[in-house]
Design a protein around this motif. Structure first.
Motif, PDB file in Angstrom:
ATOM      1  N   SER A 192      12.500  32.638  10.579  1.00  0.00           N
ATOM      2  CA  SER A 192      12.525  31.116  10.504  1.00  0.00           C
ATOM      3  C   SER A 192      11.857  30.693  11.838  1.00  0.00           C
ATOM      4  O   SER A 192      11.068  29.542  11.577  1.00  0.00           O
ATOM      5  CB  SER A 192      13.810  30.763  10.147  1.00  0.00           C
ATOM      6  N   GLY A 193      12.408  30.907  12.927  1.00  0.00           N
ATOM      7  CA  GLY A 193      12.011  30.173  14.234  1.00  0.00           C
ATOM      8  C   GLY A 193      10.837  30.544  14.689  1.00  0.00           C
ATOM      9  O   GLY A 193       9.903  29.885  15.063  1.00  0.00           O
ATOM     10  N   VAL A 194      10.219  31.860  14.181  1.00  0.00           N
ATOM     11  CA  VAL A 194       9.228  32.372  14.706  1.00  0.00           C
ATOM     12  C   VAL A 194       8.053  31.742  13.831  1.00  0.00           C
ATOM     13  O   VAL A 194       6.796  31.253  14.335  1.00  0.00           O
ATOM     14  CB  VAL A 194       8.939  34.040  14.200  1.00  0.00           C
ATOM     15  N   ALA A 195       8.387  31.491  12.724  1.00  0.00           N
ATOM     16  CA  ALA A 195       7.343  30.764  11.853  1.00  0.00           C
ATOM     17  C   ALA A 195       7.040  29.307  12.195  1.00  0.00           C
ATOM     18  O   ALA A 195       5.901  28.929  12.339  1.00  0.00           O
ATOM     19  CB  ALA A 195       7.544  30.593  10.518  1.00  0.00           C
ATOM     20  N   VAL A 196       8.097  28.711  12.563  1.00  0.00           N
ATOM     21  CA  VAL A 196       8.001  27.250  13.190  1.00  0.00           C
ATOM     22  C   VAL A 196       7.220  27.224  14.513  1.00  0.00           C
ATOM     23  O   VAL A 196       6.263  26.470  14.639  1.00  0.00           O
ATOM     24  CB  VAL A 196       9.427  26.723  13.346  1.00  0.00           C
ATOM     25  N   PHE A 197       7.429  28.328  15.240  1.00  0.00           N
ATOM     26  CA  PHE A 197       6.833  28.490  16.834  1.00  0.00           C
ATOM     27  C   PHE A 197       5.188  28.681  16.528  1.00  0.00           C
ATOM     28  O   PHE A 197       4.580  27.910  16.980  1.00  0.00           O
ATOM     29  CB  PHE A 197       7.359  29.559  17.589  1.00  0.00           C
ATOM     30  N   LYS A 198       4.818  29.575  15.513  1.00  0.00           N
ATOM     31  CA  LYS A 198       3.629  29.941  15.314  1.00  0.00           C
ATOM     32  C   LYS A 198       2.605  28.637  14.808  1.00  0.00           C
ATOM     33  O   LYS A 198       1.660  28.208  15.213  1.00  0.00           O
ATOM     34  CB  LYS A 198       3.403  30.962  14.319  1.00  0.00           C
ATOM     35  N   ARG A 199       3.387  27.987  13.957  1.00  0.00           N
ATOM     36  CA  ARG A 199       2.739  26.694  13.435  1.00  0.00           C
ATOM     37  C   ARG A 199       2.286  25.710  14.264  1.00  0.00           C
ATOM     38  O   ARG A 199       1.336  25.152  14.362  1.00  0.00           O
ATOM     39  CB  ARG A 199       3.303  26.267  12.037  1.00  0.00           C
ATOM     40  N   ALA A 200       3.605  25.654  15.083  1.00  0.00           N
ATOM     41  CA  ALA A 200       3.518  24.500  16.058  1.00  0.00           C
ATOM     42  C   ALA A 200       2.448  24.927  17.225  1.00  0.00           C
ATOM     43  O   ALA A 200       1.590  23.836  17.548  1.00  0.00           O
ATOM     44  CB  ALA A 200       4.841  24.250  16.898  1.00  0.00           C
ATOM     45  N   TYR A 201       2.286  26.153  17.502  1.00  0.00           N
ATOM     46  CA  TYR A 201       1.313  26.596  18.582  1.00  0.00           C
ATOM     47  C   TYR A 201      -0.115  26.354  17.848  1.00  0.00           C
ATOM     48  O   TYR A 201      -0.855  26.080  18.792  1.00  0.00           O
ATOM     49  CB  TYR A 201       1.548  28.309  18.625  1.00  0.00           C
ATOM     50  N   GLY A 202      -0.383  26.604  16.683  1.00  0.00           N
ATOM     51  CA  GLY A 202      -1.550  26.445  16.104  1.00  0.00           C
ATOM     52  C   GLY A 202      -1.842  24.996  16.353  1.00  0.00           C
ATOM     53  O   GLY A 202      -3.186  24.632  16.497  1.00  0.00           O
ATOM     54  N   VAL A 216       2.978  34.798   9.638  1.00  0.00           N
ATOM     55  CA  VAL A 216       4.271  35.081   8.986  1.00  0.00           C
ATOM     56  C   VAL A 216       3.806  35.459   7.469  1.00  0.00           C
ATOM     57  O   VAL A 216       3.315  34.739   6.790  1.00  0.00           O
ATOM     58  CB  VAL A 216       5.283  34.133   8.953  1.00  0.00           C
ATOM     59  N   HIS A 217       4.637  36.499   6.863  1.00  0.00           N
ATOM     60  CA  HIS A 217       4.207  36.789   5.554  1.00  0.00           C
ATOM     61  C   HIS A 217       4.446  35.718   4.504  1.00  0.00           C
ATOM     62  O   HIS A 217       5.384  35.084   4.421  1.00  0.00           O
ATOM     63  CB  HIS A 217       4.996  38.113   5.031  1.00  0.00           C
ATOM     64  N   GLU A 218       3.629  35.519   3.553  1.00  0.00           N
ATOM     65  CA  GLU A 218       3.639  34.307   2.738  1.00  0.00           C
ATOM     66  C   GLU A 218       5.046  34.343   1.866  1.00  0.00           C
ATOM     67  O   GLU A 218       5.770  33.623   1.658  1.00  0.00           O
ATOM     68  CB  GLU A 218       2.557  34.252   1.635  1.00  0.00           C
ATOM     69  N   ARG A 219       5.229  35.780   1.660  1.00  0.00           N
ATOM     70  CA  ARG A 219       6.732  35.905   0.798  1.00  0.00           C
ATOM     71  C   ARG A 219       7.879  35.292   1.514  1.00  0.00           C
ATOM     72  O   ARG A 219       8.883  35.019   0.901  1.00  0.00           O
ATOM     73  CB  ARG A 219       6.629  37.349   0.416  1.00  0.00           C
ATOM     74  N   VAL A 220       7.869  35.720   2.878  1.00  0.00           N
ATOM     75  CA  VAL A 220       8.945  35.186   3.548  1.00  0.00           C
ATOM     76  C   VAL A 220       9.170  33.821   3.742  1.00  0.00           C
ATOM     77  O   VAL A 220       9.964  33.174   3.399  1.00  0.00           O
ATOM     78  CB  VAL A 220       8.743  35.875   5.062  1.00  0.00           C
ATOM     79  N   LEU A 221       7.840  33.122   3.868  1.00  0.00           N
ATOM     80  CA  LEU A 221       7.713  31.500   3.877  1.00  0.00           C
ATOM     81  C   LEU A 221       8.346  31.158   2.700  1.00  0.00           C
ATOM     82  O   LEU A 221       8.907  30.061   2.614  1.00  0.00           O
ATOM     83  CB  LEU A 221       6.335  31.342   4.394  1.00  0.00           C
TER      84      LEU A 221
END
Length: 363
Positions: free
Chosen positions: A230-240, A297-302
């Motif tokens: 969860s936190g990884v996905a948020v970080f990666k989106r913000a980084y983009g 992050v894998h779409e299934r996880v999201l």
């Protein structure tokens, strides 16, 4: 014999754009981190209390000495003097990295009083004061409604800020925009910006903690393998978004709960702040050091996270929260309560040093 530079964290720093900070202002822990190439350190109310408890007699003696030197100071004054003393010891060790990087690295992060999270003016006054303590201080402001406004004003006044109490893409973007506005205002007035080093933190583990609390509170059944992302996905989106928009603030990953909070950020022009215990665990691990920041992050996880948690959607979407909603987001409330609680613990430690319990036998 293997040196600290030839460790997973040492290779992270040496071979990628990713920097490591020590998630404490404790001198012994910072010295270890500097050994593998760490270039920053941080303090918050919880960290300060932890540092005190590692050497309570020293800090209690310091309080009593300061009380003699400053007989009119309150416990609040004495507590902040201790915070400053702890922070400046760490800042001194980081000066070489600060000078070598021209201000991009080598900073010690000090946090404003967490009880001031609703007061722009009082946060700003304290933050400007912190900035004057040493040239390599960076000042933490919470990503609350008032905190975002304070970040712009502080940036304009030449303070390098670190947005904290931040868990969502919306908070990260709002903080970065506040910094950009402050920097533009400085430039328009002919004021220098080159040596400033603003940072925007995302507390990945605290978002995950909040989602886990929701699971228990609401009796949910979710894929346990999804929550750590969860936190990884948020970080990666913000980084983009930060890269796309060219924000000058760097993202910082914090609140480490497992190796994904380090390994999945490797390769980004970002900072990861690690407690000493995680530094040693990661350095003893066999995890391959390779860039993963651009691995999605894998779409299934999201999909699983979005299905079960409205607050994950609010955290992950750039428009998931308005600035007016920052203060009531669950992870924000939990973290503010924790930081304010630790601040009160510090005040109690100071009071106990000043007024030892007469009912107890003292050696």
């Amino acid at each position: 014999m293997k040196t600290l530079s030839d460790t997973p964290l040492g290779r992270t720093v040496a071979d990628t754009p990713t920097d490591i900070w020590n998630d404490s202002c404790a001198v012994d822990e910072l010295e270890y981190a500097l050994g593998f190439g760490a270039v920053g350190a941080t303090a918050n109310p919880t960290i300060v209390v932890d540092v005190w408890k590692k050497d309570p007699s020293h800090w209690a003696d310091r309080v009593r000495t300061l009380a003699v030197e400053q007989p009119t100071w309150t416990e609040v004054d004495l507590a902040w003097a201790i915070v400053e003393e702890m922070s400046l010891r760490g800042a001194a060790l980081l000066e070489p990295a600060f000078e070598a990087s021209g201000g991009r690295a080598g900073r010690l992060s000090m946090q404003t009083n967490p009880t001031l999270f609703r007061s722009i003016d009082r946060m700003l006054e304290q933050g400007v004061g912190f900035d004057g303590l040493a040239k390599n201080i960076i000042v933490k402001f919470p990503a609350t409604t008032a905190g975002i406004a304070a970040m712009e004003q502080a940036t304009y006044r030449g303070v390098s800020i670190n947005a904290t109490v931040s868990f969502t893409v919306a908070q990260a973007v709002a903080a970065a925009e506040a910094v950009e506005c402050g920097l533009r205002r400085r430039a328009a007035d002919g004021l220098p910006t080159e040596a400033m080093g603003p940072v925007v933190t995302l507390m990945m583990g605290r978002l995950e903690d909040w989602l886990r609390a929701i699971v228990e509170r609401d009796g949910l059944v979710v894929d346990p393998a999804a929550l750590p992302w969860s936190g990884v996905a948020v970080f990666k989106r913000a980084y983009g978004i930060f890269r796309e928009r060219g924000y000058r603030a760097r993202l910082l990953g914090a609140a480490i709960r497992h190796h994904l909070h380090w390994s999945e950020l490797i390769g980004g022009d970002v900072i990861i702040t690690l407690p000493a215990s995680w530094q040693r665990r990661f350095n003893a691990s066999s995890i391959e050091v390779r860039p993963r920041i651009d691995d999605p992050v894998h779409e299934r996880v999201l999909a699983d996270l979005a299905t079960h948690f409205d607050d994950f959607v609010r955290a992950h979407e750039p428009d998931g929260l308005t600035v007016a909603e920052f203060d009531t987001f669950g992870a924000t409330v939990r973290t503010l309560r924790a930081f304010i609680g630790s601040y009160h613990d510090l005040l109690h430690l100071v009071s106990d040093a000043l007024l030892p319990n007469p009912d107890a036998r003292h050696t």
